[in-house]
Design a protein around this motif. Sequence first.
Motif, mmCIF file in Angstrom:
data_model
loop_
_atom_site.group_PDB
_atom_site.id
_atom_site.type_symbol
_atom_site.label_atom_id
_atom_site.label_comp_id
_atom_site.label_asym_id
_atom_site.label_seq_id
_atom_site.Cartn_x
_atom_site.Cartn_y
_atom_site.Cartn_z
ATOM 1 N N GLY A 43 0.387 -1.624 0.002
ATOM 2 C CA GLY A 43 0.223 -0.496 0.133
ATOM 3 C C GLY A 43 1.134 1.514 0.083
ATOM 4 N N ALA A 44 0.144 2.084 0.387
ATOM 5 C CA ALA A 44 0.828 3.611 0.193
ATOM 6 C C ALA A 44 1.401 3.865 1.713
ATOM 7 C CB ALA A 44 -0.600 4.428 0.005
ATOM 8 N N GLU A 45 1.229 3.435 2.701
ATOM 9 C CA GLU A 45 2.048 3.321 3.439
ATOM 10 C C GLU A 45 3.212 2.825 3.796
ATOM 11 O OE1 GLU A 45 -1.336 2.309 3.764
ATOM 12 O OE2 GLU A 45 -2.937 3.862 4.695
ATOM 13 N N PRO A 46 4.522 3.844 4.607
ATOM 14 C CA PRO A 46 5.514 3.274 4.396
ATOM 15 C C PRO A 46 5.019 1.563 5.385
ATOM 16 C CG PRO A 46 5.673 5.260 5.513
ATOM 17 C CD PRO A 46 4.405 5.538 4.177
ATOM 18 N N TRP A 47 4.427 2.473 6.184
ATOM 19 C CA TRP A 47 4.699 1.495 7.184
ATOM 20 C C TRP A 47 3.437 0.057 7.408
ATOM 21 C CZ3 TRP A 47 -0.602 1.527 8.614
ATOM 22 C CH2 TRP A 47 -1.467 2.056 8.087
ATOM 23 N N ARG A 48 3.120 0.285 6.065
ATOM 24 C CA ARG A 48 2.087 -0.907 6.149
ATOM 25 C C ARG A 48 2.627 -2.217 6.228
ATOM 26 N NH1 ARG A 48 -2.550 -1.836 8.168
ATOM 27 N NH2 ARG A 48 -3.504 0.078 7.591
ATOM 28 N N GLY A 49 3.178 -2.350 5.826
ATOM 29 C CA GLY A 49 3.994 -3.561 5.419
ATOM 30 C C GLY A 49 4.771 -4.144 6.143
ATOM 31 N N VAL A 50 5.612 -3.500 7.750
ATOM 32 C CA VAL A 50 6.113 -3.907 8.992
ATOM 33 C C VAL A 50 5.293 -4.248 9.795
ATOM 34 C CG1 VAL A 50 6.283 -1.475 10.203
ATOM 35 C CG2 VAL A 50 7.802 -3.815 10.219
ATOM 36 N N VAL A 51 3.512 -3.299 9.731
ATOM 37 C CA VAL A 51 2.655 -3.938 10.476
ATOM 38 C C VAL A 51 2.203 -4.846 10.621
ATOM 39 C CG1 VAL A 51 0.213 -2.946 11.310
ATOM 40 C CG2 VAL A 51 2.611 -1.421 11.490
ATOM 41 N N SER A 71 10.726 3.072 14.269
ATOM 42 C CA SER A 71 11.954 4.092 13.706
ATOM 43 C C SER A 71 11.886 5.825 14.010
ATOM 44 C CB SER A 71 12.289 3.303 12.048
ATOM 45 O OG SER A 71 12.947 3.897 10.948
ATOM 46 N N GLY A 72 12.605 6.371 13.769
ATOM 47 C CA GLY A 72 12.859 8.109 13.354
ATOM 48 C C GLY A 72 11.529 8.250 12.191
ATOM 49 N N HIS A 73 12.288 7.090 10.969
ATOM 50 C CA HIS A 73 11.434 7.053 9.471
ATOM 51 C C HIS A 73 9.587 7.268 10.307
ATOM 52 C CE1 HIS A 73 14.489 4.923 8.487
ATOM 53 N NE2 HIS A 73 14.874 5.684 7.404
ATOM 54 N N PHE A 74 9.134 6.804 11.054
ATOM 55 C CA PHE A 74 8.202 7.036 11.247
ATOM 56 C C PHE A 74 7.267 8.504 12.023
ATOM 57 C CE2 PHE A 74 7.808 2.407 10.999
ATOM 58 C CZ PHE A 74 7.428 1.940 9.471
ATOM 59 N N ALA A 136 -3.345 0.803 14.363
ATOM 60 C CA ALA A 136 -2.602 -0.665 12.995
ATOM 61 C C ALA A 136 -2.325 -1.378 14.273
ATOM 62 C CB ALA A 136 -2.148 -0.043 11.524
ATOM 63 N N VAL A 137 -0.946 -0.636 14.881
ATOM 64 C CA VAL A 137 0.063 -1.754 16.009
ATOM 65 C C VAL A 137 -1.429 -2.008 16.778
ATOM 66 C CG1 VAL A 137 1.740 -1.042 17.984
ATOM 67 C CG2 VAL A 137 2.171 -0.336 15.266
#
Length: 140
Positions: A43-51, A71-74, A136-137
Motif C-alpha cells: 500500500g501507500a503507507e510506508p508502515w503497512r508492511g511492517v505492521v 524508527s525515526g522514519h515514522f 494498526a499497531v
Amino acid sequence: MSPWRRERLLVGLAPERLRVQRVGRGRAGGDAGVLDWPVEPVGAEPWRGVVDALARALTEARGAGVCVRLSGHFVRWLLLAPSEDLVGDAQWQAYARIEMQAIHGGRAGDWALRVGEPRPGEPAPACAIDQALVDAVQAA
C-alpha cells in the motif's frame, strides 16, 4: 512462571524490517536473540508492511507483554518555543498541533501528538505519529 518474570517482546518497527526480541522467558535467564521478520511493501503507507509482519509475529507469542519502538522514519519531532501563557496539557497540545500544521499542512490533522513536560524558559519537545499507524499497531 512468576508473573514478575512474564515474557516480554521488545519490538522495533522500521520501514524495511521488523525486529523482535524475547526477554524474560525461562528460569535460566533464557533471553532469546533478536529475530528479523521479512517485510513486504504494501500500500501507500510506508508502515503497512511492517505492521502486517508484526501481526504475524504476535500470533506466535500469545500472552507475552509487548513493547514497541518506532524508527525515526515514522515519527516527526518539533521543539515548541517556551511560553508562559500556556497552561495545561490541552493548551500545549493545541499549540503543538498548530505548529505541526504550519510546517506539514493539513496532513498533520491525522497525527497523534505528544508533548514533553514543559519547563519554564525552555523549549518543549513535541512528537507526532500517524494515528492510523498507532491504531494498526494496537490492533495487531
